[in-house]
Design an enzyme around this catalytic site. Structure first.
Site, PDB file in Angstrom:
ATOM      1  N   ASP A  12       0.825  -1.213   0.000  1.00 55.13           N
ATOM      2  CA  ASP A  12       0.000   0.000   0.000  1.00 55.13           C
ATOM      3  C   ASP A  12       0.861   1.265   0.000  1.00 55.13           C
ATOM      4  OD1 ASP A  12      -2.362   1.402  -0.025  1.00 55.13           O
ATOM      5  OD2 ASP A  12      -2.758   1.186   2.121  1.00 55.13           O
ATOM      6  N   HIS A  29       2.608   3.296  -8.891  1.00 53.50           N
ATOM      7  CA  HIS A  29       2.438   1.851  -9.126  1.00 53.50           C
ATOM      8  C   HIS A  29       3.652   1.301  -9.877  1.00 53.50           C
ATOM      9  CE1 HIS A  29      -1.515   2.114  -7.529  1.00 53.50           C
ATOM     10  NE2 HIS A  29      -2.066   2.749  -8.561  1.00 53.50           N
ATOM     11  N   LEU A 123      10.366 -20.925  -4.393  1.00 53.30           N
ATOM     12  CA  LEU A 123       9.318 -20.051  -3.850  1.00 53.30           C
ATOM     13  C   LEU A 123       8.026 -20.131  -4.661  1.00 53.30           C
ATOM     14  CD1 LEU A 123       8.526 -17.553  -1.990  1.00 53.30           C
ATOM     15  CD2 LEU A 123       9.335 -16.129  -3.880  1.00 53.30           C
TER      16      LEU A 123
HETATM   17  C1  IPE Z   1      -5.464  -2.671  -0.203  1.00 49.56           C
HETATM   18  O1  IPE Z   1      -5.106  -1.344  -0.387  1.00 49.56           O
HETATM   19  C2  IPE Z   1      -5.462  -3.411  -1.506  1.00 49.56           C
HETATM   20  C3  IPE Z   1      -4.168  -3.622  -2.128  1.00 49.56           C
HETATM   21  C4  IPE Z   1      -2.996  -3.298  -1.629  1.00 49.56           C
HETATM   22  C5  IPE Z   1      -4.201  -4.287  -3.405  1.00 49.56           C
HETATM   23  P1  IPE Z   1      -6.210  -0.204  -0.555  1.00 49.56           P
HETATM   24  O2  IPE Z   1      -5.462   1.079  -0.687  1.00 49.56           O
HETATM   25  O3  IPE Z   1      -7.146  -0.550  -1.623  1.00 49.56           O
HETATM   26  O4  IPE Z   1      -6.979  -0.279   0.841  1.00 49.56           O
HETATM   27  P2  IPE Z   1      -7.764   0.846   1.661  1.00 49.56           P
HETATM   28  O5  IPE Z   1      -8.774   1.430   0.710  1.00 49.56           O
HETATM   29  O6  IPE Z   1      -6.781   1.850   2.120  1.00 49.56           O
HETATM   30  O7  IPE Z   1      -8.373   0.117   2.811  1.00 49.56           O
HETATM   31  C1  IPE Z   2      -1.522   0.214  -3.352  1.00 44.66           C
HETATM   32  O1  IPE Z   2      -1.300   1.587  -3.405  1.00 44.66           O
HETATM   33  C2  IPE Z   2      -1.740  -0.399  -4.724  1.00 44.66           C
HETATM   34  C3  IPE Z   2      -3.127  -0.797  -5.000  1.00 44.66           C
HETATM   35  C4  IPE Z   2      -4.120  -0.756  -4.162  1.00 44.66           C
HETATM   36  C5  IPE Z   2      -3.405  -1.297  -6.344  1.00 44.66           C
HETATM   37  P1  IPE Z   2      -2.507   2.624  -3.441  1.00 44.66           P
HETATM   38  O2  IPE Z   2      -2.856   2.878  -4.861  1.00 44.66           O
HETATM   39  O3  IPE Z   2      -3.618   2.169  -2.580  1.00 44.66           O
HETATM   40  O4  IPE Z   2      -1.806   3.911  -2.821  1.00 44.66           O
HETATM   41  P2  IPE Z   2      -2.417   4.918  -1.751  1.00 44.66           P
HETATM   42  O5  IPE Z   2      -2.894   4.097  -0.592  1.00 44.66           O
HETATM   43  O6  IPE Z   2      -3.525   5.645  -2.428  1.00 44.66           O
HETATM   44  O7  IPE Z   2      -1.264   5.796  -1.391  1.00 44.66           O
HETATM   45 MG    MG Z   3      -4.049   2.412  -0.615  1.00 45.20          MG
END
Ligand code: IPE
Ligand code: IPE
Ligand code: MG
Length: 236
Positions: A12, A29, A123
């Site tokens: 995240d 990303h 793995l």
């Molecule tokens: C969780 O992250 C999903 C992934 C890392 C794929 P999100 O950014 O979607 O989760 P919330 O919305 O902060 O809970």
């Molecule tokens: C995690 O990073 C990747 C996915 C959920 C696909 P985010 O896109 O949720 O990044 P933040 O949380 O908005 O910073």
């Molecule tokens: Mg996120």
């Protein structure tokens, strides 16, 4: 050092990482793919048996189309580019989630990489795509119900082990360690059933900044934890 057999990561913070640099979320990303590479390489090198990565949640479909499309494109490019090094590192790729919801190019690209790495014995890399814990439990319950109706399984014989065999992670041990980056302290509908006794490790670092040394630090902290599984530390 006591090594976890199965490590899960909720990757995240990509969006915030990009925003802090005045860039589009997709830039974050993209930067996160290097952290994925380092986590996979480190896990393979250390002899960790399973690494599961939460790459795209069922709820993430609700993001703007441009981000979803960009993520799907990035997935295709990354899997295509990384498959040779997966093979080189003896890494077997698996995908869990509502795979049928993914665009055809993503399904094909994953299918190819899963086939190409099927004979790898090191793995096991599990990518959770269009995945949610509630989906996993519901699809298991529905498939069990279908088997009941067709007489494939007997009624009133449902126990945890049988139910497990219907989960998308069937045959894979539960995660020993769950790492979540970006300072958020929640599960966000990841493996709800499978995380029953998992150790949690929260890192303040945003995913693109979470590199090999951060992964090693999490493993070191895990090694110092005492897991009791509801029992006391002494058996007497
Ligand atoms: C969780 O992250 C999903 C992934 C890392 C794929 P999100 O950014 O979607 O989760 P919330 O919305 O902060 O809970
Ligand atoms: C995690 O990073 C990747 C996915 C959920 C696909 P985010 O896109 O949720 O990044 P933040 O949380 O908005 O910073
Ligand atoms: Mg996120």
């Amino acid at each position: 050092m006591s090594l976890p057999k199965h490590v899960s990561i909720i990757m995240d913070g990509n969006g915030r990482w990009a925003k802090a640099r005045g860039k589009e979320r997709l830039f974050g990303h993209q930067a996160g793919t290097e952290s994925v590479r380092q986590a996979v390489e480190t896990a393979a090198e250390l002899g960790i048996a399973y690494l599961s990565l939460f790459a795209f949640s069922s709820e993430n479909w609700g993001r703007p189309k441009v981000e979803v499309d960009g993520l799907m494109e990035l997935l295709v490019r990354a899997v295509h580019a990384e498959t040779p090094s997966l093979i080189e590192n003896n890494v077997k790729l698996l995908a869990i989630g509502e795979i049928s919801h993914l665009p055809v190019q993503v399904r094909e690209c994953f299918g190819q990489s899963v086939r190409d790495t099927a004979c790898c014995t090191g793995l096991q890399l599990i990518l959770a795509l269009s995945y949610s814990g509630t989906w996993d439990i519901l699809q298991a319950a529905n498939r069990y119900a279908a088997d009941l109706r067709s007489g494939k399984v007997e009624a009133n014989g449902l126990d945890a082990a049988l139910f497990e065999s219907y989960l998308s992670t069937s045959g894979i041990p539960h995660p020993d360690l769950l790492i979540r980056t970006s300072g958020e302290q929640r599960i966000s509908n990841f493996m709800l059933w499978q995380l029953a006794y998992t150790e949690f490790y929260f890192s303040q670092k945003l995913w693109p900044d979470f590199r090999r040394e951060d992964f090693l630090e999490a493993l070191e902290e895990y090694a110092g934890r005492e897991r009791r599984f509801g029992k006391t530390e002494n058996k007497q």
